[in-house]
Design a protein around this motif. Structure first.
Motif, mmCIF file in Angstrom:
data_model
loop_
_atom_site.group_PDB
_atom_site.id
_atom_site.type_symbol
_atom_site.label_atom_id
_atom_site.label_comp_id
_atom_site.label_asym_id
_atom_site.label_seq_id
_atom_site.Cartn_x
_atom_site.Cartn_y
_atom_site.Cartn_z
ATOM 1 N N VAL A 77 74.076 86.534 36.539
ATOM 2 C CA VAL A 77 73.267 85.349 36.793
ATOM 3 C C VAL A 77 73.130 84.595 35.488
ATOM 4 N N VAL A 78 73.688 83.397 35.462
ATOM 5 C CA VAL A 78 73.616 82.594 34.244
ATOM 6 C C VAL A 78 72.640 81.452 34.475
ATOM 7 N N GLY A 79 71.657 81.332 33.615
ATOM 8 C CA GLY A 79 70.719 80.213 33.689
ATOM 9 C C GLY A 79 71.248 79.075 32.835
ATOM 10 N N LEU A 80 71.237 77.861 33.382
ATOM 11 C CA LEU A 80 71.700 76.703 32.621
ATOM 12 C C LEU A 80 70.496 75.778 32.451
ATOM 13 N N VAL A 81 70.092 75.589 31.191
ATOM 14 C CA VAL A 81 68.839 74.886 30.935
ATOM 15 C C VAL A 81 69.078 73.697 30.026
ATOM 16 N N GLY A 82 68.375 72.607 30.286
ATOM 17 C CA GLY A 82 68.444 71.445 29.410
ATOM 18 C C GLY A 82 67.588 70.342 29.994
ATOM 19 N N GLU A 83 67.337 69.318 29.177
ATOM 20 C CA GLU A 83 66.507 68.219 29.654
ATOM 21 C C GLU A 83 67.212 67.474 30.784
ATOM 22 N N ILE A 267 77.200 72.444 25.638
ATOM 23 C CA ILE A 267 76.417 73.674 25.561
ATOM 24 C C ILE A 267 76.197 73.973 24.090
ATOM 25 N N VAL A 268 74.928 74.112 23.699
ATOM 26 C CA VAL A 268 74.642 74.306 22.280
ATOM 27 C C VAL A 268 74.299 75.749 21.937
ATOM 28 N N GLU A 269 73.902 76.521 22.938
ATOM 29 C CA GLU A 269 73.610 77.925 22.647
ATOM 30 C C GLU A 269 73.726 78.726 23.934
ATOM 31 N N SER A 270 74.163 79.964 23.792
ATOM 32 C CA SER A 270 74.254 80.835 24.947
ATOM 33 C C SER A 270 74.050 82.261 24.478
ATOM 34 N N ALA A 271 73.177 82.992 25.172
ATOM 35 C CA ALA A 271 72.868 84.354 24.746
ATOM 36 C C ALA A 271 72.242 85.106 25.905
ATOM 37 N N PRO A 272 72.219 86.447 25.817
ATOM 38 C CA PRO A 272 71.477 87.209 26.824
ATOM 39 C C PRO A 272 70.022 86.733 26.857
ATOM 40 N N THR A 273 69.417 86.779 28.038
ATOM 41 C CA THR A 273 68.112 86.151 28.213
ATOM 42 C C THR A 273 67.081 86.631 27.188
ATOM 43 N N ALA A 274 66.992 87.938 26.994
ATOM 44 C CA ALA A 274 65.977 88.460 26.083
ATOM 45 C C ALA A 274 66.183 87.902 24.682
ATOM 46 N N GLU A 275 67.455 87.782 24.309
ATOM 47 C CA GLU A 275 67.805 87.316 22.968
ATOM 48 C C GLU A 275 67.416 85.845 22.773
ATOM 49 N N ILE A 276 67.657 85.029 23.805
ATOM 50 C CA ILE A 276 67.290 83.608 23.719
ATOM 51 C C ILE A 276 65.800 83.469 23.460
ATOM 52 N N PHE A 277 65.019 84.296 24.137
ATOM 53 C CA PHE A 277 63.572 84.149 23.996
ATOM 54 C C PHE A 277 63.049 84.801 22.722
ATOM 55 N N SER A 278 63.716 85.860 22.256
ATOM 56 C CA SER A 278 63.183 86.517 21.061
ATOM 57 C C SER A 278 63.796 85.963 19.781
ATOM 58 N N ARG A 279 65.075 85.595 19.828
ATOM 59 C CA ARG A 279 65.713 85.098 18.602
ATOM 60 C C ARG A 279 66.527 83.842 18.881
ATOM 61 N N PRO A 280 65.880 82.753 19.275
ATOM 62 C CA PRO A 280 66.643 81.531 19.510
ATOM 63 C C PRO A 280 67.256 81.067 18.200
#
Ligand SMILES: Nc1ncnc2c1ncn2[C@@H]1O[C@H](COP(=O)(O)OP(=O)(O)O)[C@@H](O)[C@H]1O
Ligand code: SF4
Ligand SMILES: [Mg+2]
Lengths: 365, 308
Positions: A77-83, A267-280
């Motif tokens: 499951v890939v989340g795609l986020v942006g304004e 796409i400017v960044e992509s990482a496992p979910t936990a990583e995005i939230f802990s170490r953006p």
């Protein structure tokens, strides 16, 4: 979980579509390669003539996607986020085949989808469905739920007439609706119930891959959680793969294995979910997290994002984010940063990584 | 199962009450005037349909006419005493009531047939233009614009001048004068509806283009079309009456309402009003009834009001 209904199990068993040829066991299910999409470009000969003679203004072009690559593994499951306006829906529509990319490739289990013959592409395309944002506009108001759900499977010969009632009932149960609603019209449902009908309609053709474009954005917050839970349950039951599009990081957090952050067509960044939230790693991601008060970001504070998303009619040179970036320096205005690995499975496109500066350290205060 | 949100089972009766068609009927019946219009329209249409059984005389059968009974005022008895001319007679001794009933039949028939044909042609072209867009759309809409910039009466007159008279010719002229209204209306509805997500969903579900066009797109484009068609029936009838009045329409042997009015026109000043006025009143009532019904349909089918 409600696996006790035999009809459901029988009618909705996920029959994996066997594509001819070898399927690499570890290869991505869907891969998008350097997708570009320009809207309002290609003038035809008449318009070109008009422009040549000065009667017509050249149409403004919008670069909605600027070389986006994304690959999604089976079951992921890939989340795609942006304004809003950054190109998420465009990417989703290209992924399902509603838009043709201006350039770039769309590979399904390693085969180029757009190189397939028409009939074959239609068949494979059934495996890729979309869940839409608007629970009102996405259901044909003239059809009863029964017909909404059974039309495509009937047309494609997946079920026949005698099986229809059981099939529809099983689908409705699967998305948490009473089978007795099969005779109703869409306007007789609430928003959340319509969203479920929309999901059932996509499931009716036994897809493997769902693109959910802001699938819960139009719903009340309390209903959002219910529908998100439904998505999680369906993923487990049917082994689905999702591209889950949202402008809201909070929505994708609990659902996604991996998050990709988009900014103005890239796409400017992509990482496992936990990583995005802990170490953006990317300043834009950090800004997004700072703006989301409901998300606790441990022990770090980032600067919120200033200003507005620039117009895709005239995107900034270099790094698209530089006019709003608190760390922007000379190079950012000239050179497009490439995605580079900052940790295993974690990529980010920022010049700071190259010069060994950690973006977050600058932002204290 | 925290997300389970099973609806309480709806009784079949409850689901029935909300059926769109019934709701439309209920909303239509809210206006007295509209109900009156509908009743009037039904009466007129039934009268037109059953003219041969209702009319005291066959006004097209010259054997039944008695020249000696010419220009009798309303209420006169015929020379042979067999019938009373309730609405008087024209110069050939034709019973006006019979002539009006038969004339209604022609007017309604021509109006409805021409409208249905124009609707079918305009709808198909407009649907394709709105859904596919592109060059076809651009060219078709320019043609429609040009055509609509001329008054329909002019278009019809030119065609009749070219083709000659006759009931088939007048139907062709009416279709040619009116298809563009339907094409335009359908196109704009198809543009709006075609962008909605349910059409994209239908494409993703692998449904064929004809199926998407006719089963998904067309039914959702119908409400504005029904309103336009209802109004255009009235316009077609009025146009046919005008052409017949001008002597361009139907042959004298089978007079429509317009021709009856024209025939009686020369006697208006000599006080024999009935030859012209009664067909005029019949035409007026017919067009009034259609307009009352069409107006209410427009309100009832308005999507903004519908969602309430
Ligand atoms: N069909 C279209 N025609 C022209 N421009 C479009 C079209 N669809 C999207 N765009 C433009 O492309 C950009 C990205 O849009 P979109 O993918 O809808 O963004 P998002 O889903 O992230 O809000 C926007 O600037 C939008 O105006
Ligand atoms: S490349 Fe420059 S402008 Fe872009 S995010 Fe990094 S520091 Fe900011
Ligand atoms: Mg969007």
């Amino acid at each position: 979980m409600s696996a006790q209904q035999p009809i459901q199990a029988a009618a909705l068993q996920q029959a994996p579509v066997n594509t001819p040829g070898s399927e690499p066991a570890t290869g991505p299910l869907l891969e998008l390669r350097s997708i570009r999409k320009t809207f309002g470009a290609q003038p035809d000969w008449l318009e070109r003539l008009g422009q040549r003679l000065g009667w017509l203004q050249p149409a403004a072009t919008v670069q909605a996607l600027d070389g986006v690559s994304l690959s999604i593994a089976r079951g992921e499951v890939v989340g795609l986020v942006g304004e809003s306006g950054c190109g998420k829906s465009t990417l989703g529509r290209i992924a399902v085949g509603l838009h043709a990319p201006s350039s770039g490739q769309r590979l399904w289990r390693g085969t180029d989808l757009d190189a397939l013959p028409e009939a074959e592409r239609r068949r494979v395309g059934l495996g890729i469905q979309m869940i839409f944002q608007d629970p009102y506009a996405s259901l044909n108001p003239r059809l009863r739920v029964r017909d909404l759900l059974a039309e495509a499977p009937r047309v494609h010969g997946l079920i026949d007439r005698p099986q229809q009632a059981d099939f529809v009932a099983a689908l409705l149960r699967q998305v948490g609706l009473d089978p007795a609603v099969a005779d109703r019209f869409p306007h007789q449902f609430s928003g959340g119930q319509r969203a479920r009908v929309g999901i059932a309609r996509a499931l009716a053709v036994k897809p493997e891959f769902l693109v959910c474009d802001e699938a819960v954005a139009a719903l009340d917050v309390s209903i959002q959680a219910q529908v998100l839970n439904l998505f999680m349950r369906l993923r487990e039951e049917l082994g689905l793969t999702y591209l889950f599009i949202s402008h809201d990081l909070g929505v994708v957090r609990h659902l996604s294995d991996r998050v990709a952050i988009m900014y103005l067509g890239r796409i400017v960044e992509s990482a496992p979910t936990a990583e995005i939230f802990s170490r953006p790693a990317h300043p834009y991601t950090q800004g997004l997290l700072a703006e989301a008060p409901t998300l606790k970001v441990e022990k770090k504070r980032f600067l919120a994002i200033r200003g507005e998303l620039p117009s895709p009619l005239a995107p900034p040179r270099g790094c698209h984010f530089h006019p709003r970036c608190p760390h922007a320096f000379e190079r950012c205005r000239e050179e497009v940063p490439m995605l580079g690995e900052v940790a295993p499975g974690h990529v980010s496109a920022c010049h700071l990584h190259a010069i060994g500066v950690e973006a977050s350290s600058v932002s204290e205060g | 199962m925290s997300e389970a949100n099973i609806l309480p089972t709806a009784s079949p009766a409850e689901a029935d009450v909300e059926r769109p068609l019934r709701r439309l009927v209920r909303m239509y019946a809210e206006s007295r005037v509209a109900l009156f219009g509908l009743a009037l329209l039904l009466v007129v249409i039934l009268a037109a349909l059953f003219a041969p059984w209702l009319a005291p005389q066959n006004p097209y059968d010259l054997m039944q006419l008695d020249m000696l009974d010419g220009r009798l005022p309303p209420g006169s008895a015929s020379g042979d005493g067999r019938l009373t001319y309730l609405l008087g007679t024209d110069e050939q001794g034709r019973d006006m009531l019979s002539a009006i009933l038969y004339g209604l039949r022609i007017s309604v028939g021509v109006g409805v047939v021409a409208t249905l044909m124009a609707l079918a042609i305009g709808m198909a072209l407009g649907l394709a233009a709105g859904y596919f867009g592109g060059r076809f759309d651009a060219i078709l809409m320019r043609i429609a614009d040009i055509q609509l910039s001329f008054p329909s009466i002019l278009v019809a007159m030119i065609l009749l001048a070219l083709f000659g008279q006759g009931i088939d010719k007048i139907v062709i002229a009416l279709v040619a004068a009116q298809w563009a209204y339907y094409a335009r209306t359908t196109r704009s509805a198809a543009l709006v509806e075609g962008r909605k997500e349910y059409i994209e969903a239908a494409r993703l579900l692998g449904l064929s283009t004809p199926r998407i066009l006719f089963r998904h797109l067309l039914p959702n484009c119908l409400p504005p079309l029904i309103v336009v068609a209802a109004l255009q029936v009235a316009a077609a009838i009025a146009l046919e009456a005008t052409l017949s009045f001008l002597g361009l329409g139907l042959p004298v042997t089978e007079p429509s309402l317009g021709l009856l009015i024209a025939n009686g026109f020369q006697y208006l000043y000599s006080g024999r009003y009935w030859i012209s006025v009664f067909p005029g009143v019949a035409l007026l009532l017919l067009i009034l009834a259609i307009n009352l019904v069409a107006d209410q349909l427009r309100d009832v089918l308005n999507p903004r009001l519908q969602s309430q």
